[in-house]
Each structure stands twice: as C-alpha cells, then as structure tokens.
Scaffold this motif. Structure first.
Motif, PDB file in Angstrom:
ATOM      1  N   ALA A 115       0.746  -1.161   0.125  1.00 35.39           N
ATOM      2  CA  ALA A 115      -0.859  -0.463  -0.030  1.00 35.39           C
ATOM      3  C   ALA A 115       0.947   1.410   0.446  1.00 35.39           C
ATOM      4  O   ALA A 115       0.530   2.172  -0.254  1.00 35.39           O
ATOM      5  CB  ALA A 115      -1.045  -0.494   1.265  1.00 35.39           C
ATOM      6  N   ASP A 116       1.826   1.411   0.732  1.00 35.89           N
ATOM      7  CA  ASP A 116       3.099   2.853   0.180  1.00 35.89           C
ATOM      8  C   ASP A 116       3.724   2.586  -0.213  1.00 35.89           C
ATOM      9  O   ASP A 116       4.976   2.972  -0.599  1.00 35.89           O
ATOM     10  CB  ASP A 116       3.641   2.443   1.940  1.00 35.89           C
ATOM     11  CG  ASP A 116       4.567   1.633   2.029  1.00 35.89           C
ATOM     12  OD1 ASP A 116       4.539   0.509   0.508  1.00 35.89           O
ATOM     13  OD2 ASP A 116       5.063   1.637   3.266  1.00 35.89           O
ATOM     14  N   GLY A 117       3.366   1.534  -1.233  1.00 31.90           N
ATOM     15  CA  GLY A 117       4.288   1.668  -2.894  1.00 31.90           C
ATOM     16  C   GLY A 117       5.386   0.859  -2.286  1.00 31.90           C
ATOM     17  O   GLY A 117       6.844   0.137  -3.499  1.00 31.90           O
ATOM     18  N   GLY A 118       6.140   0.066  -1.428  1.00 32.39           N
ATOM     19  CA  GLY A 118       6.992  -0.636  -1.055  1.00 32.39           C
ATOM     20  C   GLY A 118       6.610  -2.750  -1.679  1.00 32.39           C
ATOM     21  O   GLY A 118       5.637  -2.745  -2.541  1.00 32.39           O
ATOM     22  N   ARG A 119       7.243  -3.153  -2.110  1.00 29.84           N
ATOM     23  CA  ARG A 119       8.091  -4.590  -2.523  1.00 29.84           C
ATOM     24  C   ARG A 119       7.269  -5.854  -1.745  1.00 29.84           C
ATOM     25  O   ARG A 119       8.183  -6.061  -0.722  1.00 29.84           O
ATOM     26  CB  ARG A 119       8.619  -4.411  -3.952  1.00 29.84           C
ATOM     27  CG  ARG A 119       9.387  -3.473  -4.219  1.00 29.84           C
ATOM     28  CD  ARG A 119      11.201  -3.530  -4.418  1.00 29.84           C
ATOM     29  NE  ARG A 119      11.591  -4.652  -5.773  1.00 29.84           N
ATOM     30  CZ  ARG A 119      12.385  -5.231  -5.622  1.00 29.84           C
ATOM     31  NH1 ARG A 119      13.529  -4.054  -5.247  1.00 29.84           N
ATOM     32  NH2 ARG A 119      12.906  -6.609  -6.443  1.00 29.84           N
ATOM     33  N   GLY A 142       9.899  -5.071   1.813  1.00 33.06           N
ATOM     34  CA  GLY A 142      10.117  -4.580   1.389  1.00 33.06           C
ATOM     35  C   GLY A 142      10.034  -2.798   1.097  1.00 33.06           C
ATOM     36  O   GLY A 142       9.775  -2.703   0.435  1.00 33.06           O
ATOM     37  N   GLY A 143      10.149  -1.899   2.833  1.00 31.85           N
ATOM     38  CA  GLY A 143      10.385  -0.437   2.289  1.00 31.85           C
ATOM     39  C   GLY A 143      10.547   0.350   1.472  1.00 31.85           C
ATOM     40  O   GLY A 143      12.005  -0.176   1.236  1.00 31.85           O
ATOM     41  N   LYS A 144      11.096   1.684   1.927  1.00 31.91           N
ATOM     42  CA  LYS A 144      11.888   2.299   1.346  1.00 31.91           C
ATOM     43  C   LYS A 144      13.396   2.545   2.264  1.00 31.91           C
ATOM     44  O   LYS A 144      14.599   2.521   1.620  1.00 31.91           O
ATOM     45  CB  LYS A 144      11.891   3.917   1.573  1.00 31.91           C
ATOM     46  CG  LYS A 144      10.281   4.515   0.665  1.00 31.91           C
ATOM     47  CD  LYS A 144      10.036   6.074   0.818  1.00 31.91           C
ATOM     48  CE  LYS A 144       8.914   6.288   0.146  1.00 31.91           C
ATOM     49  NZ  LYS A 144       7.915   8.083   0.718  1.00 31.91           N
ATOM     50  N   VAL A 175       2.428  -2.894   6.033  1.00 30.76           N
ATOM     51  CA  VAL A 175       2.720  -2.017   5.754  1.00 30.76           C
ATOM     52  C   VAL A 175       3.636  -1.390   7.229  1.00 30.76           C
ATOM     53  O   VAL A 175       3.807  -1.792   7.898  1.00 30.76           O
ATOM     54  CB  VAL A 175       1.601   0.069   6.257  1.00 30.76           C
ATOM     55  CG1 VAL A 175       0.732  -0.777   5.110  1.00 30.76           C
ATOM     56  CG2 VAL A 175       1.357  -0.751   7.679  1.00 30.76           C
ATOM     57  N   PHE A 176       4.990  -0.429   6.355  1.00 32.21           N
ATOM     58  CA  PHE A 176       5.864   0.021   7.640  1.00 32.21           C
ATOM     59  C   PHE A 176       5.885   1.801   8.052  1.00 32.21           C
ATOM     60  O   PHE A 176       5.182   2.344   7.809  1.00 32.21           O
ATOM     61  CB  PHE A 176       6.932  -0.307   6.335  1.00 32.21           C
ATOM     62  CG  PHE A 176       7.537  -1.011   6.374  1.00 32.21           C
ATOM     63  CD1 PHE A 176       8.294  -1.674   6.674  1.00 32.21           C
ATOM     64  CD2 PHE A 176       7.048  -1.689   4.701  1.00 32.21           C
ATOM     65  CE1 PHE A 176       9.533  -2.880   6.600  1.00 32.21           C
ATOM     66  CE2 PHE A 176       8.089  -3.216   4.303  1.00 32.21           C
ATOM     67  CZ  PHE A 176       8.739  -3.907   5.365  1.00 32.21           C
TER      68      PHE A 176
END
Length: 331
Positions: A115-119, A142-144, A175-176
């Motif tokens: 949801a936050d654009g992570g993989r 994986g987040g930013k 989510v992170f």
C-alpha cells in the motif's frame, strides 16, 4: 513464544556481521515457525515494531513478541524485521531449494505492491511435521529503508477459518512506519540504565532483553563491543547458581573455544551475583575475544548480562561494561 524469542537472541552477532545473522534468523524462523474471513481495517503493529498489517480473523497480538495468534485454530503470524537490508538480497536467501532443505515446500510465488509503494513477494506452500501438514506463507516485504519477513502458519484443519484469499489479503496489507527512537526502545524494557556509556540499542527482544553496541548502529562493524541484558523469570536457589552461570556462559552465541579465565561471587546492585570472564574466538573472524558474564539474582527472577569485546580492547572497554552492569535497575 519464549523459545522463539530466545532463538532471536541467540542469533545476534557478538561482533559485526549483524545483517548476515539477522537474515539467517529470519530464514530459520520462517522454516520453524469455508466462510469469508474478516480483516481489521486498520494496521496493527505488533510489539510496537515498525511493521504492521490488517489482522485477519480472530488473531490477537502475542504478548512480548512480534506477531499475532489464534490459539483455538493453532494459527500464528510472526514478524522478523531485518533493518538496513536490501530486498533483493533477502529474496535470494529464500530460494525454494534452501527452504526445502528446512522441510518447507514452496508451491506458489506471487509478487505484490504494498500500500505504501513497497515491494512484496509471497511464497506459499506447506511444511510436513511428522504426519501433520502445516500450511505456510512467507512474505518478504521491502519498504523505502526497511525490510521484513512475515510468516503465517496453521494446520490444514484451520483452512476453512483462514482461506488462502484472506491470508494473502492480510499479507498484502503489510505497511512500514518509522522505526522507534532509542528512547522508545529503552522504555519497553523492564529495567533502566543509569548511563549508557556510549552504547546504543540495536534491538529489543520480547520487551525483556536488549542488544546494544558501542559504535555504528545502522551497519555494525567488526570489533564493536556488544552488551546484552535480559530478565529471566524464576528464583534460583543458592546452591544452583554457580552451575547455572557455567552453563550460561558456555552457551554464549557467536564464539567458540571458550575458556574460563576467572570467576566467582560478587554483589551487584546490592544483590548476590556471579561474574565469569572468559577467553574465546569469534566464530566469523577467528579473532580472539573476551567474554564477560554477570548473573544477578533476585527473589522472583535473575538478570543475565553478557559483554563481548575484542581481546585487544578489553582493558580499554571493560570499565564501560561494568558501568552498564552496575547502573542497571529494575523498574
């Protein structure tokens, strides 16, 4: 879940190599560890960590651990945060052949966007434990600037309660958030330090133990001093304390060829204790290290403290370890 937390503690590096050890721990934990199913709308971050998800069904947080459980269904979700790790590097550690060697058969692989654009990569399959087949999902997220491994497992009999689509929906909701500060990490512990002596928190384990280092936290380097402190419940009789101390120091992870140099009773914080100082060899580098262990005995628990230093730096840094030891107080 205490054995799960202890495995994490035992796999922290005594010196450097933090990333490699955390990845190995994540792989091991992943291997060990008919109606529609409701998913909570808001993400929940277990154990106050940096990774959360929309929790499926009747699962609730596991006290003192990073995960959720449904005891009736014998279902569990476990989180392992791997800070400062590259997502692609983590994925390589979870190849099907490597997991098969640990008894986990992967049947499906699915890439997702968080949801936050992570993989994300979801691996699903099963693990055979004797005559019982356990359904298993492993989510690599994986987040930013963060990476995590999330494992879901439950017996085949719970499939109606937790259908595949609901499990994958929950995993896709991962989510992170920003990692907790040093102050927030220390606030989780059942004890305080009068002075940190330049040490910083690497990780809090189960809200009862802490792993600290003196030096770089983001990417610990070889030779950094390490200090671990934790509270263990249960009273230890006076005639059992010496043997407990010897067994404990022999189990210090990350070292080999441990030889006790000196040891004996002493008072720590006004309570009876035992000190052991030993020589050993770092498992990864082959270099000599010094190990100092203190056990401090109370009426309902005891505190175990372990410091590991390069042998050449022992005279310089041993006073810092003793200051941490003497400044530790239960809340």
């Amino acid at each position: 879940m205490r054995r799960y937390e202890q495995k994490q503690l035992n796999r922290f590096p005594m010196e450097g190599h933090a990333m490699r050890r955390l990845v190995r721990a994540a792989v091991l934990i992943a291997a060990l560890a008919g109606s529609s199913l409701a998913v909570h709308a808001e993400p929940v971050f277990p154990n106050g960590g940096s990774v959360g998800m929309e929790v499926p069904g009747d699962m609730v947080p596991i006290p003192g651990a990073a995960g959720f459980e449904d005891r009736v269904a014998k279902a569990a979700i476990l989180f392992v945060e791997v800070p400062h790790a590259d997502f692609d590097t983590i994925v390589k550690s979870f190849e099907p052949d490597a997991l098969q060697n640990k008894g986990v058969t992967i049947e499906n692989r699915k890439q997702v966007t968080l949801a936050d654009g992570g993989r994300g990569l979801i691996l699903s399959g099963y693990q055979s434990v004797g005559a019982v087949a356990i359904k298993k999902w492993i989510m690599l997220a994986g987040g930013k600037s963060q990476t995590a491994v999330i494992t879901v497992q439950f017996p085949e009999a719970a499939s109606e309660r937790y259908p595949d689509a609901a499990v994958e929906a929950a995993l896709s909701s991962v989510v992170f958030r920003a990692p907790p500060s040093q102050e927030e990490l220390l606030a989780r512990l059942p004890f305080t330090f009068q002075s940190l002596e330049g040490f910083k928190v690497l990780r809090v384990l189960g809200n009862s133990a802490v792993l600290m280092t003196k030096g770089e936290v983001a990417a610990p380097q070889e030779g950094q001093p390490i200090f671990i402190a934790g509270v263990v419940p249960g009273e230890v009789g006076e005639n059992e304390r010496e043997s407990l101390a010897k067994r404990a120091v022999a189990s210090v992870p990350g070292v080999r060829d441990l030889r006790v140099e000196r040891g004996g009773p002493l008072r720590i914080g006004g309570q009876p204790g035992i000190e052991i100082v030993a020589n050993a060899v770092d498992l990864q580098t082959g270099k000599p290290v010094k190990v100092a262990q203190w056990l401090r005995f109370g009426r309902a628990n005891y505190i175990r403290m372990v410091g590991v230093l390069p042998a050449d730096d022992f005279a310089r840094d041993f006073d810092s370890l003793r200051a941490l030891r003497d400044g530790l107080e239960l809340r």
